[in-house]
Motif scaffolding. Structure first.
Motif, short mmCIF file in Angstrom:
data_model
loop_
_atom_site.label_atom_id
_atom_site.label_comp_id
_atom_site.label_asym_id
_atom_site.label_seq_id
_atom_site.Cartn_x
_atom_site.Cartn_y
_atom_site.Cartn_z
N TYR A 20 0.82 -1.22 0.00
CA TYR A 20 0.00 0.00 0.00
C TYR A 20 0.85 1.27 0.00
O TYR A 20 0.47 2.28 -0.58
CB TYR A 20 -0.99 0.00 1.17
N LEU A 21 2.05 1.22 0.70
CA LEU A 21 2.93 2.39 0.69
C LEU A 21 3.32 2.73 -0.74
O LEU A 21 3.42 3.90 -1.11
CB LEU A 21 4.18 2.14 1.55
N ASN A 22 3.51 1.67 -1.55
CA ASN A 22 3.82 1.87 -2.97
C ASN A 22 2.74 2.66 -3.69
O ASN A 22 2.97 3.27 -4.70
CB ASN A 22 3.86 0.51 -3.68
N TRP A 23 1.48 2.52 -3.20
CA TRP A 23 0.36 3.19 -3.86
C TRP A 23 0.08 4.55 -3.24
O TRP A 23 -0.96 5.16 -3.51
CB TRP A 23 -0.90 2.31 -3.78
N GLY A 24 0.98 5.00 -2.32
CA GLY A 24 0.82 6.33 -1.76
C GLY A 24 -0.04 6.36 -0.51
O GLY A 24 -0.45 7.43 -0.07
N PRO A 222 -11.51 6.88 -16.59
CA PRO A 222 -10.26 6.64 -17.34
C PRO A 222 -9.07 6.69 -16.38
O PRO A 222 -9.02 7.55 -15.50
CB PRO A 222 -10.19 7.82 -18.31
N THR A 223 -8.12 5.78 -16.57
CA THR A 223 -6.89 5.86 -15.77
C THR A 223 -5.71 5.36 -16.62
O THR A 223 -5.89 4.95 -17.77
CB THR A 223 -7.04 5.08 -14.44
N TYR A 224 -4.53 5.44 -16.03
CA TYR A 224 -3.35 4.99 -16.78
C TYR A 224 -3.36 3.47 -16.96
O TYR A 224 -3.90 2.73 -16.14
CB TYR A 224 -2.07 5.37 -16.03
N HIS A 225 -2.72 3.01 -18.04
CA HIS A 225 -2.55 1.57 -18.30
C HIS A 225 -1.47 1.03 -17.35
O HIS A 225 -0.47 1.72 -17.08
CB HIS A 225 -2.10 1.40 -19.76
N LYS A 237 0.37 6.42 -7.70
CA LYS A 237 -0.46 7.19 -6.77
C LYS A 237 -1.73 7.70 -7.47
O LYS A 237 -2.81 7.69 -6.89
CB LYS A 237 0.31 8.39 -6.23
N SER A 238 -1.56 8.16 -8.72
CA SER A 238 -2.73 8.67 -9.45
C SER A 238 -3.73 7.55 -9.70
O SER A 238 -4.94 7.73 -9.53
CB SER A 238 -2.31 9.25 -10.80
N VAL A 239 -3.23 6.38 -10.09
CA VAL A 239 -4.14 5.26 -10.38
C VAL A 239 -4.88 4.86 -9.10
O VAL A 239 -6.09 4.64 -9.11
CB VAL A 239 -3.37 4.06 -10.98
N TRP A 240 -4.16 4.82 -7.99
CA TRP A 240 -4.80 4.42 -6.74
C TRP A 240 -5.86 5.44 -6.34
O TRP A 240 -6.94 5.09 -5.87
CB TRP A 240 -3.76 4.19 -5.65
#
Ligand code: URA
Length: 255
Positions: A20-24, A222-225, A237-240
């Protein structure tokens, strides 16, 4: 509980927190279980499936199987002639959450299943961090066959390319049919091809991501691939943040 069992749980929690830290995130968020996320619509549909089965009417799964047969024999564009397998989709036939990617790559073409390569493994992690599994969401692509740089060589790696606008237009009715059968509450488009393909927008994915749109009356995020996240992990972080909006919508019906 034995001491080694406590230690095992602590180790697993540490690994989950690191993930989860990886996802911000600074702590492990409470994610709703599949049972909590099973909305009214899904429980009504489940009942509906049982009734359809008992009356021998085609259910969601059967309709997807009929569609699969059509796609398996499709040669409406040149991709149909070079592919090894048509890659239709995987997951729950009446899922509330549907992911739409760009198109099968080498691994998917060989296995006949979407998102099974490196980008797919990352997508699976995202789905699991949201409290779902690959079996409780639906995963598909905007085109069903592998777009290759050199179509004479499906055995070559690094031979992938994005689908052309013509390929997307030729194939899109299959995705529309899938959406009509599955009736998701929200669609997540992954990357430029599926976002532009469904929304006919000129905006870039970095401008449009995170903003909820609609496609035929269905919410669309919409989100990043995931492949972009492999190249640039700072996009995680943006995707999460986008996925948290999706989770909020699924559990509250509010955007
Ligand atoms: N990338 C995609 O967009 N779809 C897949 O199925 C695999 C990789």
């Amino acid at each position: 509980m034995k001491q080694f069992e406590y230690l095992k749980i602590l180790k697993m929690s540490k690994r989950t927190l690191e993930e989860y830290l990886n996802w911000g995130e600074s702590e492990i968020p409470k994610v709703a279980s599949d049972k909590e996320l099973m909305t009214k619509k899904q429980s009504v549909i489940k009942k509906d499936i049982q009734e359809k089965f008992s009356k021998n009417i085609l259910g969601y799964k059967e309709k997807l199987e009929v569609l699969k047969k059509k796609i398996d024999s499709c040669v409406d564009c040149p991709l149909g002639k070079s592919r090894l397998n048509a890659v239709i989709g995987v997951g729950c036939p009446n899922a509330d959450l549907m992911f739409v990617g760009e198109g099968p790559g080498f691994d998917e073409d060989h296995k006949g299943e979407p998102f099974v390569g490196k980008a797919g493994q990352l997508l699976t992690k995202i789905i699991e961090a949201m409290g779902f599994t690959r079996e409780t969401v639906y995963i598909a692509n905007i085109v069903k066959c592998h777009p290759m740089i050199d179509p004479t060589n499906p055995e070559k790696r690094s031979n992938d390319r994005p689908p052309t606008p013509i390929e997307i237009e030729t194939c899109r009715h299959y995705l529309d049919e899938q959406i009509k059968i599955i009736k998701p509450k929200i669609i997540v488009t992954l990357g430029t091809s599926s976002t532009k393909g469904l929304l006919y927008t000129e905006e870039s994915i970095s401008e449009i991501r995170g903003v909820v749109k609609e496609y035929n009356g269905i919410k669309l995020m919409p989100t990043y691939h995931p492949a972009a996240l492999l190249r640039n992990p700072s996009l995680k972080k943006s995707v999460w943040s986008d996925m948290k909006k999706v989770m909020h919508y699924l559990s509250t019906d509010k955007i």
